[in-house]
Design a protein around this motif. Structure first.
Motif, PDB file in Angstrom:
ATOM      1  N   SER A 174      -6.691  -0.471   6.698  1.00  0.00           N
ATOM      2  CA  SER A 174      -5.739   0.601   6.406  1.00  0.00           C
ATOM      3  C   SER A 174      -4.698  -0.055   5.233  1.00  0.00           C
ATOM      4  N   TRP A 175      -4.858  -1.444   5.062  1.00  0.00           N
ATOM      5  CA  TRP A 175      -3.589  -1.792   4.269  1.00  0.00           C
ATOM      6  C   TRP A 175      -3.818  -1.351   2.925  1.00  0.00           C
ATOM      7  N   LEU A 176      -2.790  -0.802   2.206  1.00  0.00           N
ATOM      8  CA  LEU A 176      -2.485  -0.621   0.769  1.00  0.00           C
ATOM      9  C   LEU A 176      -1.869  -1.580   0.112  1.00  0.00           C
ATOM     10  N   ASP A 177      -1.650  -1.445  -1.215  1.00  0.00           N
ATOM     11  CA  ASP A 177      -1.129  -2.733  -2.126  1.00  0.00           C
ATOM     12  C   ASP A 177       0.337  -3.532  -1.572  1.00  0.00           C
ATOM     13  N   PRO A 178       1.222  -2.639  -0.896  1.00  0.00           N
ATOM     14  CA  PRO A 178       2.410  -3.355  -0.242  1.00  0.00           C
ATOM     15  C   PRO A 178       2.145  -4.129   1.250  1.00  0.00           C
ATOM     16  N   SER A 179       0.774  -3.890   1.808  1.00  0.00           N
ATOM     17  CA  SER A 179       0.737  -4.312   3.233  1.00  0.00           C
ATOM     18  C   SER A 179       0.734  -5.794   3.430  1.00  0.00           C
ATOM     19  N   ASN A 180       0.010  -6.291   2.468  1.00  0.00           N
ATOM     20  CA  ASN A 180      -0.151  -7.755   2.729  1.00  0.00           C
ATOM     21  C   ASN A 180       1.302  -8.625   2.244  1.00  0.00           C
ATOM     22  N   ASN A 181       2.093  -8.114   1.619  1.00  0.00           N
ATOM     23  CA  ASN A 181       3.121  -8.654   0.896  1.00  0.00           C
ATOM     24  C   ASN A 181       4.276  -8.497   2.349  1.00  0.00           C
ATOM     25  N   ARG A 182       4.265  -7.329   3.014  1.00  0.00           N
ATOM     26  CA  ARG A 182       5.190  -7.251   4.305  1.00  0.00           C
ATOM     27  C   ARG A 182       4.721  -8.383   5.325  1.00  0.00           C
ATOM     28  N   ALA A 183       3.118  -8.325   5.535  1.00  0.00           N
ATOM     29  CA  ALA A 183       2.722  -9.003   6.571  1.00  0.00           C
ATOM     30  C   ALA A 183       2.817 -10.667   6.218  1.00  0.00           C
TER      31      ALA A 183
END
Length: 444
Positions: free
Chosen positions: A262-271
């Motif tokens: 379910s990751w969108l573009d900001p998701s891996n930044n946050r993780a």
């Protein structure tokens, strides 16, 4: 995703725009340029402009961009309204603009979007010729995304691009027994599984993410020798190479952190910033945020960038997520729109914007190779050649309305997600992707 404070961003923007940069004859940052002749467009009397573009991931992107637009407004007495739109929302909004013939004069959309609406946008060869002569020519991806296949007409004007190389924690790799990211599939898989075993998982977007989702799916295919279409534009996604790539994904997915479907573009930044993952594919924005936040500065220090693994490809198989400007024919002020885009790409405006954002949007014009942003931090130098990649959306075929539609419909991303989630076998997923692609690539 963590941003630096607005006060800091404003300081960056003010410093970047001060001094010699106010004179059009100046050459900020030592950017080489020639006279280039005159642009040859005169803004219409009483003109005003509305522009929409993707939302920023680093605050100076918006702060300096708005300051540059204000300078255009002050110099030419042309009011400019700029709206920043979520990444996943740009394409739906562009479709509304194109189908209704109303709305913004300029849409700064994504890579192959102008090719979807080629019959509804203003040709911009005059702007492209002026800037190309003035700033050392356009990068290979700029030409690819800006020019219409078969006619050579400039239907888009690339503003900048970003790539998602491997972004990884040095300490986590060392703990797994590696000094850097391997360039082969077997080595990369071994690394990722070892990191997961050490509770230092990796993570790649498998949701409908414009940049990260498409970027990962494209790397997976291209690094295995697979492609959406062949050189003639015939759909080729249902191939042994694609099935092999998807089988590899089944193994690699075991090293992923939870939630990537379910990751969108900001998701891996946050993780990554939260230390939930320790290796991903990402652009400058992640490093920028880490470096400018005292709470995460130590993570930035422990972070390194390398190009994505080549696998079976002859070069690192990635393309760029490109901001590509379109001027729609419904505008009452096409000349003002052209003047605005040319102004924003002049070195007085462009280099401070790029400097402030640490090169997050890498330059489309080759003269900007000389920008000092690329040597200001050795971890940024890799991004200098962003727009010279030999891979593109719709590789190996021509960029077209069909390639743009496939990207907008997330055909490749959803194929990968179906396999990773266990909803489809590699063979079934490849066949379904072929069926969906053929809806756009008719008669192939």
């Amino acid at each position: 995703m963590q941003d630096i404070t607005r006060r800091s961003a404003l300081a960056i923007g003010a410093a970047a725009l001060a001094g010699p940069g106010l004179a059009q004859t100046a050459q900020p940052g030592g950017i080489p340029r020639t006279d280039g002749g005159a642009l040859g467009v005169k803004p219409e009397a009483g003109a005003s402009l509305r522009v929409i573009r993707p939302a920023r991931f680093v605050e100076p992107d918006e702060v300096v961009f708005r300051a540059n637009a204000q300078r255009f407004q002050d110099r030419f007495n042309i009011p400019v309204r700029i709206d920043f739109v979520g990444w996943e929302d740009i394409r739906p909004q562009t479709a509304v603009v194109a189908n209704t013939g109303t709305g913004p004069d300029i849409v700064i959309g994504w890579s192959d979007d102008p090719h979807i609406y080629a019959d509804k946008v203003v040709e911009m060869g005059d702007v492209a010729d002026y800037l190309g002569k003035r700033y050392g020519g356009w990068g290979s991806l700029s030409e690819k995304y800006g020019r219409q296949h078969g006619t050579g007409k400039w239907i888009g004007l690339p503003i900048g691009g970003n790539i998602g190389p491997c972004c990884w924690r040095v300490s986590a790799l060392k703990e797994a027994g590696f000094d850097s990211v391997p360039d082969d599939h077997a080595g990369f898989l071994k690394l990722c599984l070892a990191m997961k075993k050490n509770n230092k998982p990796v993570g790649f977007a498998l949701g409908n993410a414009v940049g990260d989702g498409n970027g990962f799916a494209q790397w997976l295919l291209w690094s295995h020798g697979a492609s959406l279409v062949d050189e003639e534009g015939k759909v080729s996604i249902n191939s042994p190479e694609t099935v092999e790539a998807l089988k590899y994904l089944q193994e690699l997915y075991q090293a992923f952190a939870p939630g990537t479907l379910s990751w969108l573009d900001p998701s891996n930044n946050r993780a990554y910033a939260a230390q939930e993952i320790y290796l991903t594919f990402n652009g400058v924005s992640l490093y920028f945020a880490l470096k400018n936040d005292p709470k995460t500065a130590s993570i930035a220090e422990d972070t390194q960038h390398t190009l994505v693994p080549k696998g079976k490809a002859t070069a690192s198989p990635h393309t760029a997520t490109v901001m590509n400007a379109m001027v729609f024919r419904h505008t009452r002020y096409p000349n003002a729109a052209k003047a605005f885009l040319a102004f924003m790409l002049e070195s007085e405006q462009y280099d401070p914007w790029m400097q402030g954002s640490l090169g997050y949007w890498a330059h489309p014009l080759r003269a900007y190779n000389a920008s000092t942003v690329w040597t200001s931090d050795p971890k940024l130098t890799l991004f200098r050649e962003t727009m010279e990649s030999k891979f593109w959306s719709g590789y190996r075929g021509p960029i077209s309305q069909a390639s743009g539609a496939v990207a907008a419909d997330y055909v490749l991303v959803q194929m990968c997600a179906a396999v990773a989630s266990g909803q489809a076998t590699p063979a079934d997923a490849a066949r379904d992707a072929e069926r969906r692609a053929r809806r756009y690539y008719r008669n192939t």
